[in-house]
Design a protein around this motif. Structure first.
Motif, PDB file in Angstrom:
ATOM      1  N   LEU A 400       0.840  -1.204   0.000  1.00 53.44           N
ATOM      2  CA  LEU A 400       0.000   0.000   0.000  1.00 53.44           C
ATOM      3  C   LEU A 400       0.874   1.252   0.000  1.00 53.44           C
ATOM      4  O   LEU A 400       0.457   2.301   0.491  1.00 53.44           O
ATOM      5  CB  LEU A 400      -0.909   0.000   1.240  1.00 53.44           C
ATOM      6  N   ASP A 401       2.087   1.127  -0.543  1.00 57.43           N
ATOM      7  CA  ASP A 401       3.007   2.257  -0.496  1.00 57.43           C
ATOM      8  C   ASP A 401       2.474   3.474  -1.236  1.00 57.43           C
ATOM      9  O   ASP A 401       2.868   4.605  -0.934  1.00 57.43           O
ATOM     10  CB  ASP A 401       4.358   1.851  -1.086  1.00 57.43           C
ATOM     11  N   SER A 402       1.599   3.252  -2.220  1.00 58.19           N
ATOM     12  CA  SER A 402       1.042   4.391  -2.953  1.00 58.19           C
ATOM     13  C   SER A 402       0.190   5.273  -2.049  1.00 58.19           C
ATOM     14  O   SER A 402      -0.010   6.456  -2.326  1.00 58.19           O
ATOM     15  CB  SER A 402       0.202   3.899  -4.134  1.00 58.19           C
ATOM     16  N   LEU A 403      -0.335   4.690  -0.940  1.00 62.60           N
ATOM     17  CA  LEU A 403      -1.123   5.488   0.000  1.00 62.60           C
ATOM     18  C   LEU A 403      -0.241   6.279   0.949  1.00 62.60           C
ATOM     19  O   LEU A 403      -0.667   7.280   1.512  1.00 62.60           O
ATOM     20  CB  LEU A 403      -2.045   4.574   0.820  1.00 62.60           C
ATOM     21  N   ARG A 404       0.981   5.785   1.165  1.00 58.09           N
ATOM     22  CA  ARG A 404       1.924   6.458   2.065  1.00 58.09           C
ATOM     23  C   ARG A 404       3.276   6.598   1.373  1.00 58.09           C
ATOM     24  O   ARG A 404       4.234   5.917   1.726  1.00 58.09           O
ATOM     25  CB  ARG A 404       2.096   5.646   3.359  1.00 58.09           C
ATOM     26  N   PRO A 405       3.376   7.438   0.351  1.00 63.17           N
ATOM     27  CA  PRO A 405       4.663   7.577  -0.364  1.00 63.17           C
ATOM     28  C   PRO A 405       5.775   7.992   0.596  1.00 63.17           C
ATOM     29  O   PRO A 405       5.595   8.891   1.415  1.00 63.17           O
ATOM     30  CB  PRO A 405       4.374   8.680  -1.388  1.00 63.17           C
ATOM     31  N   SER A 406       6.902   7.301   0.493  1.00 61.09           N
ATOM     32  CA  SER A 406       8.019   7.605   1.374  1.00 61.09           C
ATOM     33  C   SER A 406       9.322   7.252   0.669  1.00 61.09           C
ATOM     34  O   SER A 406       9.455   6.157   0.114  1.00 61.09           O
ATOM     35  CB  SER A 406       7.913   6.808   2.676  1.00 61.09           C
ATOM     36  N   PRO A 407      10.289   8.161   0.695  1.00 59.43           N
ATOM     37  CA  PRO A 407      11.586   7.844   0.066  1.00 59.43           C
ATOM     38  C   PRO A 407      12.338   6.752   0.814  1.00 59.43           C
ATOM     39  O   PRO A 407      13.278   6.173   0.285  1.00 59.43           O
ATOM     40  CB  PRO A 407      12.332   9.184   0.137  1.00 59.43           C
ATOM     41  N   ALA A 408      11.925   6.465   2.066  1.00 55.73           N
ATOM     42  CA  ALA A 408      12.612   5.442   2.853  1.00 55.73           C
ATOM     43  C   ALA A 408      12.206   4.027   2.451  1.00 55.73           C
ATOM     44  O   ALA A 408      12.851   3.062   2.850  1.00 55.73           O
ATOM     45  CB  ALA A 408      12.324   5.650   4.341  1.00 55.73           C
ATOM     46  N   VAL A 409      11.122   3.892   1.674  1.00 59.47           N
ATOM     47  CA  VAL A 409      10.654   2.566   1.273  1.00 59.47           C
ATOM     48  C   VAL A 409      11.642   1.951   0.283  1.00 59.47           C
ATOM     49  O   VAL A 409      11.936   2.529  -0.757  1.00 59.47           O
ATOM     50  CB  VAL A 409       9.248   2.648   0.650  1.00 59.47           C
ATOM     51  N   ARG A 410      12.156   0.782   0.622  1.00 56.80           N
ATOM     52  CA  ARG A 410      13.124   0.099  -0.234  1.00 56.80           C
ATOM     53  C   ARG A 410      12.621  -1.259  -0.699  1.00 56.80           C
ATOM     54  O   ARG A 410      13.373  -2.035  -1.279  1.00 56.80           O
ATOM     55  CB  ARG A 410      14.453  -0.076   0.513  1.00 56.80           C
ATOM     56  N   CYS A 411      11.362  -1.552  -0.434  1.00 56.31           N
ATOM     57  CA  CYS A 411      10.815  -2.852  -0.845  1.00 56.31           C
ATOM     58  C   CYS A 411       9.320  -2.720  -1.091  1.00 56.31           C
ATOM     59  O   CYS A 411       8.595  -2.162  -0.264  1.00 56.31           O
ATOM     60  CB  CYS A 411      11.080  -3.904   0.231  1.00 56.31           C
ATOM     61  N   ARG A 412       8.860  -3.197  -2.257  1.00 52.85           N
ATOM     62  CA  ARG A 412       7.429  -3.211  -2.580  1.00 52.85           C
ATOM     63  C   ARG A 412       7.007  -4.655  -2.827  1.00 52.85           C
ATOM     64  O   ARG A 412       7.673  -5.392  -3.554  1.00 52.85           O
ATOM     65  CB  ARG A 412       7.135  -2.397  -3.837  1.00 52.85           C
ATOM     66  N   ARG A 413       5.887  -5.035  -2.225  1.00 52.38           N
ATOM     67  CA  ARG A 413       5.357  -6.382  -2.428  1.00 52.38           C
ATOM     68  C   ARG A 413       4.290  -6.339  -3.520  1.00 52.38           C
ATOM     69  O   ARG A 413       3.203  -5.805  -3.311  1.00 52.38           O
ATOM     70  CB  ARG A 413       4.745  -6.943  -1.141  1.00 52.38           C
ATOM     71  N   ARG A 414       4.621  -6.845  -4.679  1.00 52.14           N
ATOM     72  CA  ARG A 414       3.575  -7.135  -5.652  1.00 52.14           C
ATOM     73  C   ARG A 414       2.789  -8.330  -5.123  1.00 52.14           C
ATOM     74  O   ARG A 414       3.215  -8.962  -4.153  1.00 52.14           O
ATOM     75  CB  ARG A 414       4.199  -7.417  -7.021  1.00 52.14           C
ATOM     76  N   PRO A 415       1.622  -8.645  -5.701  1.00 49.09           N
ATOM     77  CA  PRO A 415       0.802  -9.725  -5.125  1.00 49.09           C
ATOM     78  C   PRO A 415       1.615 -10.975  -4.808  1.00 49.09           C
ATOM     79  O   PRO A 415       2.172 -11.621  -5.693  1.00 49.09           O
ATOM     80  CB  PRO A 415      -0.239  -9.965  -6.215  1.00 49.09           C
ATOM     81  N   SER A 416       1.707 -11.272  -3.517  1.00 50.92           N
ATOM     82  CA  SER A 416       2.470 -12.408  -3.009  1.00 50.92           C
ATOM     83  C   SER A 416       1.620 -13.136  -1.978  1.00 50.92           C
ATOM     84  O   SER A 416       0.756 -12.530  -1.344  1.00 50.92           O
ATOM     85  CB  SER A 416       3.784 -11.946  -2.358  1.00 50.92           C
ATOM     86  N   GLY A 417       1.885 -14.404  -1.789  1.00 49.84           N
ATOM     87  CA  GLY A 417       1.124 -15.139  -0.794  1.00 49.84           C
ATOM     88  C   GLY A 417       1.084 -16.613  -1.094  1.00 49.84           C
ATOM     89  O   GLY A 417       2.001 -17.166  -1.713  1.00 49.84           O
ATOM     90  N   CYS A 418       0.009 -17.277  -0.671  1.00 53.70           N
ATOM     91  CA  CYS A 418      -0.028 -18.731  -0.798  1.00 53.70           C
ATOM     92  C   CYS A 418      -1.422 -19.226  -1.160  1.00 53.70           C
ATOM     93  O   CYS A 418      -2.436 -18.626  -0.796  1.00 53.70           O
ATOM     94  CB  CYS A 418       0.446 -19.398   0.489  1.00 53.70           C
ATOM     95  N   LEU A 419      -1.440 -20.339  -1.894  1.00 53.68           N
ATOM     96  CA  LEU A 419      -2.639 -21.100  -2.213  1.00 53.68           C
ATOM     97  C   LEU A 419      -2.600 -22.339  -1.328  1.00 53.68           C
ATOM     98  O   LEU A 419      -1.595 -23.059  -1.310  1.00 53.68           O
ATOM     99  CB  LEU A 419      -2.615 -21.496  -3.687  1.00 53.68           C
ATOM    100  N   ILE A 420      -3.667 -22.598  -0.574  1.00 57.83           N
ATOM    101  CA  ILE A 420      -3.708 -23.699   0.389  1.00 57.83           C
ATOM    102  C   ILE A 420      -4.824 -24.652  -0.012  1.00 57.83           C
ATOM    103  O   ILE A 420      -5.985 -24.251  -0.085  1.00 57.83           O
ATOM    104  CB  ILE A 420      -3.944 -23.170   1.816  1.00 57.83           C
ATOM    105  N   GLN A 421      -4.473 -25.913  -0.250  1.00 50.94           N
ATOM    106  CA  GLN A 421      -5.446 -26.910  -0.690  1.00 50.94           C
ATOM    107  C   GLN A 421      -5.496 -28.065   0.297  1.00 50.94           C
ATOM    108  O   GLN A 421      -4.462 -28.574   0.739  1.00 50.94           O
ATOM    109  CB  GLN A 421      -5.070 -27.435  -2.083  1.00 50.94           C
ATOM    110  N   GLU A 422      -6.700 -28.499   0.621  1.00 50.80           N
ATOM    111  CA  GLU A 422      -6.886 -29.610   1.556  1.00 50.80           C
ATOM    112  C   GLU A 422      -6.385 -30.912   0.942  1.00 50.80           C
ATOM    113  O   GLU A 422      -6.630 -31.208  -0.223  1.00 50.80           O
ATOM    114  CB  GLU A 422      -8.369 -29.748   1.917  1.00 50.80           C
ATOM    115  N   MET A 423      -5.680 -31.703   1.759  1.00 46.45           N
ATOM    116  CA  MET A 423      -5.194 -33.020   1.368  1.00 46.45           C
ATOM    117  C   MET A 423      -5.685 -34.043   2.394  1.00 46.45           C
ATOM    118  O   MET A 423      -6.082 -33.677   3.502  1.00 46.45           O
ATOM    119  CB  MET A 423      -3.659 -33.025   1.300  1.00 46.45           C
ATOM    120  N   PRO A 424      -5.657 -35.333   2.057  1.00 42.49           N
ATOM    121  CA  PRO A 424      -6.128 -36.349   3.013  1.00 42.49           C
ATOM    122  C   PRO A 424      -5.275 -36.393   4.287  1.00 42.49           C
ATOM    123  O   PRO A 424      -4.128 -35.967   4.299  1.00 42.49           O
ATOM    124  CB  PRO A 424      -6.006 -37.663   2.226  1.00 42.49           C
TER     125      PRO A 424
END
Length: 732
Positions: A400-424
Motif C-alpha cells: 500500500l506504499d502508494s497510500l503512504r509515499p516515502s523515500p525510505a521505502v526500499r521494498c514493494r510487495r507485488r501480489p504475493s502469498g499462498c494457495l492452500i489446498q486440503e489433502m487427506p
C-alpha cells in the motif's frame, strides 16, 4: 495503483459475503439428525461386507445392519479425541484390537468427522440466530424511540431532557450503526455495478475489533521491554492506520491482487520458465507485464525484481493453516527466522460465518536474513483471505506504499502469498508465490550472491520454514512421548513446557540478530574477527530475562565447508568443548532430547556441562537445533537448575530467564542454486552468523564499561577462531 477490470464473480462474492452476515438462517446450513451418524456407520459396514453376484438377484432383500458394540464405540471415541484422522497403519491396528474391518474403521471416522462438523455448524447457526433476534429487538426499540422529532446531529429529540441518558445513548449508537451499514452497502454496491451512494462521515473512524497486535517486535515479542535496542520512533511504528477515504481503494487493490495471485500460482509457461536441469521456475517479466498490465505501477528506479514460486505438502490441516497465516502472532512466531517484527494496524473485515473468508487486514512487517550484514525489508501492505472453493483457500499480500509515499521505502510487495489446498489425513498442499521489487544496494558483499539469487527471501525459504515448523507443531501436540525422546522428561506436561521455553528462546534470538531499523549496532574494529557488531539494552521488569544491562555481539563470516557439515558440528554435544569457551573443557552430556521432525538434527535438548573443576557447580544449557534446505540454526541459553526442574514438571516456562546465543547457518549462494542443491550436504560454502548475549551488569541503571565490551568482543573472536580451526579443510 491497480485499476483492474473486476470480474463479476469476484464482485458478487464480496457482496454475497456481506449479505450473509445479515441473512444467515438455519436453512443455509445442512441439517443432519442425531441418528444419521449411526445409520451411516451401519451403511458403511454393509457396503464393505458386499455380496456375490448370485446374491444380488431377483428380489430386494432387507438390508442387514451391523451395530458396533459399546466397547468398540468407546474405544473409537477415545481414539478420535487424540487423532481424528488416523492413517492406514492406525486403522489396521484399531481393526485388530476391535475385531472390525479397516474399512469399517475408516467409515466410522469419516462419519464421526461429519457429525462433529454438523454439530459445530448447528451450534454456530443457533448463536447467529440468537444474535439476529437480539439485534432485531434492539432495532425495534430504536425505531420506536426515533419516532419523535430529531436533531441533525444525533437523530434524537430536540429536547434531550425529555428522555433518559440511556435512551439518548442508544439513539446516538443507532445513528452510528446506520452510518456504518450505509458505508458497507456502498462498498458492496460498487462491486456489483450499482451506483455508489455518498455516505457522510458523521462519526470518527470505527476502531479495529481488537487492539494493535505486535508479533516478534520488542526483542522477542515480550511486552514492555523498551531500552536502547528498540526505539519508539522507528519506521514501522510511525506508519498510521488507513483513513476512511483509503478503504475503498484498499479493498479494490486486495480483490485485484487476489485474482493475480491465483493466476500466478496456477499458470505455467510462458509466464514461468522451467529450468529443465533442476526444475526451478523463473518469472518471465515481459510476459508478466503483458498478462497483468494493471499493476501497482512501474518499478522504481534502482529496484530489482525478485520472483519465485514453490510448492510443498505440509502436515497441517488447511483450516488451521489459514488461521496461522491470518493471525499475526502465530504467523510471526512460526516464521520468526524470516519475520523480525509484524503489526496489524487495522482489521477492515474479520470475514464471515466465523472464519477468515473475506478477512482484510492492513499490516506492517519487517523481513530479515539472520545476519547484521543484510538490511531488513520493511513493508506496508494489505492481507486478504478468500475461500476459492471447498477445501481451497488463498491469502494474498500487496503493498500500500502508494497510500503512504516515502523515500525510505526500499521494498514493494507485488501480489504475493499462498494457495492452500486440503489433502487427506490432515495434510495441506501449499503453493507459495513471493514477488517483490527491492533496492538491495545496502547488502554486504558477503551476502550479495545469496540475496541477488532470490533464495535469501524467496518462496523456497518460506515453504521450507513452514514445512519444518508444521512438523514441530505436530510434535508439540503429540499425546504420548515418542520412543525417540530420552532423558529426564517423564510426563507430557513437562515435554510441552520445555518445547514452549525453547520456542521463546528461538524467537528472542532471531528478533535480535538482524540489521533491523529498530537496532543500533556499533561496529568494532581491530577485533581479530570480521566486523563484530555490538549493541546494548536495558532489561527491566521482564520475567523472561534477567534484569540489568545486556550486551549483544554478532558477526558473520564465510566458511569453505557445506552448511550441513557446519550444522552437524555445532549441534553435536560431543564437539561442544572445541568451540564453547564457557563450557571450560567440561564433559557435555545430553539429559533430555525431544525430536521435532524427520531430520534427526531438528530437536530440543537439555545439556549438562560437568565441569572439570569439581568445586564449580554443574551448568545446564537449553538448546534447539533446526535444519531445512534453506537455513539452519543452533540456539542455546544457560538455564537455572531450579527453574528447569519446574519446567520439566510442567511448570510455566514464561518465568524462566533466558539470554539466548547461537548460530545461524546459510548457504553462500556460490553453488548451483537450483532445486534442492542449496541444502544438500556437499554443496558450496557456508555463511555463519555467531551471536552472543551477555549480562554485563545486574543493575539496569549502571553504565556500560569498556572492559565489558572488550570481554564480550574477545569471547566472540575466540569462538570464531576455534570454529574456523575445527572446520578447516585440513581437518575434514
Amino acid at each position: 495503483m491497480f485499476q483492474p477490470n473486476m470480474n463479476m464473480e469476484g464482485h458478487n462474492q464480496l457482496h454475497h459475503m456481506l449479505d450473509m452476515t445479515q441473512n444467515t438462517s438455519e436453512s443455509d446450513i445442512a441439517r443432519i439428525r442425531d441418528d444419521d451418524f449411526d445409520s451411516a456407520t451401519k451403511s458403511g459396514s454393509d457396503n464393505h461386507e458386499g455380496a456375490s453376484g448370485d446374491d444380488q438377484d431377483q428380489r430386494p432383500k432387507k438390508k442387514r445392519y451391523h451395530r458396533h458394540t459399546q466397547h468398540q464405540i468407546q474405544e473409537m471415541e477415545s481414539f478420535f479425541k487424540e487423532c481424528p484422522h488416523p492413517d492406514d497403519k492406525q486403522r489396521k491396528e484399531l481393526s485388530r484390537e476391535l475385531g472390525l474391518e479397516p474399512l469399517q474403521i475408516k467409515f466410522w471416522f469419516q462419519n464421526k468427522r461429519t457429525q462433529m462438523k454438523t454439530q459445530h455448524e448447528r451450534h454456530e447457526n443457533t448463536h447467529l440466530r440468537t444474535d439476529n433476534e437480539k439485534l432485531r429487538a434492539d432495532n425495534m426499540r430504536y425505531r420506536d424511540a426515533l419516532s419523535n422529532s430529531s436533531c441533525p446531529n444525533c437523530g434524537g429529540p430536540t429536547a434531550i431532557g425529555e428522555m433518559s441518558f440511556d435512551e439518548h445513548h442508544l439513539r446516538l449508537e443507532n445513528a452510528r450503526l446506520r452510518e456504518e451499514i450505509d458505508r458497507i452497502s456502498a462498498i458492496a454496491a460498487k462491486y456489483v455495478g450499482k451506483p455508489v451512494v455518498n455516505y457522510p462521515l458523521l462519526s470518527p473512524p470505527v476502531p479495529p475489533p481488537r487492539p494493535l497486535e505486535l508479533g516478534v517486535g520488542n526483542f522477542g515479542g515480550q511486552p514492555g521491554i523498551g531500552g536502547e535496542m528498540y526505539g519508539a520512533g522507528d519506521l514501522l511504528r510511525s506508519i498510521s492506520a488507513p483513513t476512511e477515504a483509503d478503504k475503498p481503494m484498499i479493498i479494490e487493490l486486495a480483490v485485484a491482487a487476489m485474482e493475480e495471485l491465483v493466476k500466478m500460482a496456477q499458470m505455467g509457461e510462458p509466464l514461468w520458465m522451467t529450468n529443465q536441469l533442476d526444475g526451478t521456475s523463473t518469472l518471465h517479466e515481459d510476459e508478466y507485464f503483458r498478462t497483468f498490465p494493471r499493476g501497482i505501477g512501474p518499478r522504481p528506479t534502482g529496484f530489482k525484481c525478485e520472483a519465485s514460486r514453490e510448492t510443498a505438502v505440509v502436515i497441517m490441516n488447511h483450516i488451521n493453516l489459514v488461521e496461522l497465516v491470518m493471525d499475526v502472532d502465530q504467523w510471526s512466531t512460526v516464521f520468526s527466522g524470516i519475520v523480525s517484527r509484524a503489526m496489524t494496524l487495522e482489521v477492515l473485515s474479520t470475514g464471515v460465518a466465523g472464519n477468515y473468508n473475506g478477512a482484510l487486514q492492513v499490516m506492517t512487517a519487517e523481513f530479515q536474513v539472520p545476519s547484521p550484514l543484510v538490511p531488513t525489508r520493511e513493508s506496508y501492505y494489505v492481507r486478504y483471505c478468500k475461500q476459492l472453493s471447498d477445501g481451497t483457500w488463498a491469502v494474498v499480500d500487496v503493498s500500500l506504499d502508494s497510500l503512504r509515499p516515502s523515500p525510505a521505502v526500499r521494498c514493494r510487495r507485488r501480489p504475493s502469498g499462498c494457495l492452500i489446498q486440503e489433502m487427506p489425513n490432515g495434510y495441506s498442499k501449499v503453493t507459495w508465490v513471493e514477488h517483490v521489487e527491492v533496492d538491495d544496494r545496502g547488502v554486504h558483499n558477503l551476502y550479495r550472491q545469496l540475496v541477488s539469487s532470490g533464495h535469501a527471501f524467496g518462496a523456497k525459504r518460506w515453504v521450507a520454514t513452514l514445512d519444518r515448523q508444521c512438523e514441530r507443531l505436530a510434535s508439540a501436540m503429540a499425546t504420548n512421548i515418542p520412543s525417540g525422546d530420552v532423558g529426564v522428561i517423564t510426563n507430557q506436561e513437562g515435554r510441552k513446557s520445555m518445547l514452549k521455553l525453547a520456542e521463546r528462546m528461538v524467537i528472542s534470538f532471531c528478533a535480535g540478530v538482524s540489521a533491523s531499523t529498530a537496532h543500533t549496532w556499533t561496529t568494532l574494529s581491530g577485533t581479530g574477527a570480521d566486523d563484530v557488531r555490538v549493541m546494548t539494552r536495558k532489561s527491566i521488569d521482564d520475567p523472561g530475562r534477567p534484569p540489568g544491562i545486556v550486551l549483544s555481539a554478532a558477526t558473520s563470516f564465510w566458511l569453505p565447508v557445506s552448511p550441513k557439515r557446519v550444522f552437524d558440528f555445532l549441534r553435536d554435544e560431543n564437539y561442544r568443548n572445541e568451540w564453547d569457551i564457557l563450557s571450560n573443557g567440561g564433559v557435555v552430556q545430553e539429559m533430555a532430547h525431544i525430536a521435532n521432525g524427520r531430520d534427526t538434527g531438528n530437536c530440543v535438548s537439555l545439556l549438562r556441562v560437568n565441569s572439570a573443576n569439581s568445586s564449580q557447580s554443574n551448568m545446564l544449557i537449553l538448546q534447539e537445533s533446526c535444519n531445512d534446505p534453506t537455513a539452519s540454526f543452533v540456539i542455546y541459553a544457560p538455564v537455572d537448575i531450579v527453574a528447569m526442574n519446574l519446567v520439566l514438571n510442567g511448570g510455566d516456562p514464561d518465568y524462566v530467564a533466558l539470554l539466548p546465543s547461537g548460530f545461524a547457518i546459510l548457504p553462500d549462494g556460490t553453488s548451483d542454486l537450483g532445486g534442492g542443491a542449496i541444502g544438500e550436504a556437499d554443496s558450496g560454502g557456508s555463511l555463519l552468523t555467531v551471536a552472543f548475549q551477555i549480562l554485563v551488569d545486574s543493575v539496569p541503571t549502571a553504565k556500560l564499561s569498556l572492559g565489558s565490551v572488550a570481554t564480550v568482543n574477545n569471547l566472540i573472536a575466540c569462538t570464531v577462531e576455534r570454529i574456523k580451526a575445527s572446520l578447516s579443510p585440513e581437518n575434514a
